[in-house]
Design a protein around this motif. Structure first.
Motif, PDB file in Angstrom:
ATOM      1  N   SER A   1       9.373  55.204  93.538  1.00  0.00           N
ATOM      2  CA  SER A   1       9.838  54.077  94.357  1.00  0.00           C
ATOM      3  C   SER A   1       8.710  53.517  95.221  1.00  0.00           C
ATOM      4  O   SER A   1       8.625  52.304  95.440  1.00  0.00           O
ATOM      5  CB  SER A   1      11.032  54.485  95.229  1.00  0.00           C
TER       6      SER A   1
ATOM      7  N   GLU B   1       6.588  51.435  92.950  1.00  0.00           N
ATOM      8  CA  GLU B   1       7.288  50.171  92.697  1.00  0.00           C
ATOM      9  C   GLU B   1       7.129  49.203  93.860  1.00  0.00           C
ATOM     10  O   GLU B   1       6.953  48.003  93.656  1.00  0.00           O
ATOM     11  CB  GLU B   1       8.772  50.413  92.449  1.00  0.00           C
ATOM     12  N   ASP B   2       7.217  49.712  95.089  1.00  0.00           N
ATOM     13  CA  ASP B   2       7.052  48.855  96.270  1.00  0.00           C
ATOM     14  C   ASP B   2       5.682  48.179  96.259  1.00  0.00           C
ATOM     15  O   ASP B   2       5.570  46.974  96.506  1.00  0.00           O
ATOM     16  CB  ASP B   2       7.220  49.661  97.567  1.00  0.00           C
TER      17      ASP B   2
END
Length: 66
Positions: free
Chosen positions: A7, A10-11
């Motif tokens: 995550s 992804e950010d």
């Protein structure tokens, strides 16, 4: 080796994509935006682990050279 938090990757990927689209619309310089993202990723206050920093820096390098 530490686990990689997808995550977080992804950010940063979303930030890079936003920088690319902003540069295409001539709102900013891609190099300036990528430098800002790199400073966040590579700072001592970075939320990323060492392996994650390597992945993000590689993504930034690819964005500069694509």
């Amino acid at each position: 080796m530490k686990n990689i938090d997808q995550s977080k990757i992804e950010d940063f990927s979303q930030m890079i994509n936003l920088a690319k689209s902003s540069a295409k619309q001539n709102k900013c310089s891609l190099d300036e935006e990528l430098n800002r993202i790199q400073k966040i990723a590579d700072s001592c206050l970075s939320p990323l682990s060492y392996p994650e920093i390597g992945i993000v820096l590689d993504m930034i390098w690819r964005a500069r050279h694509s």
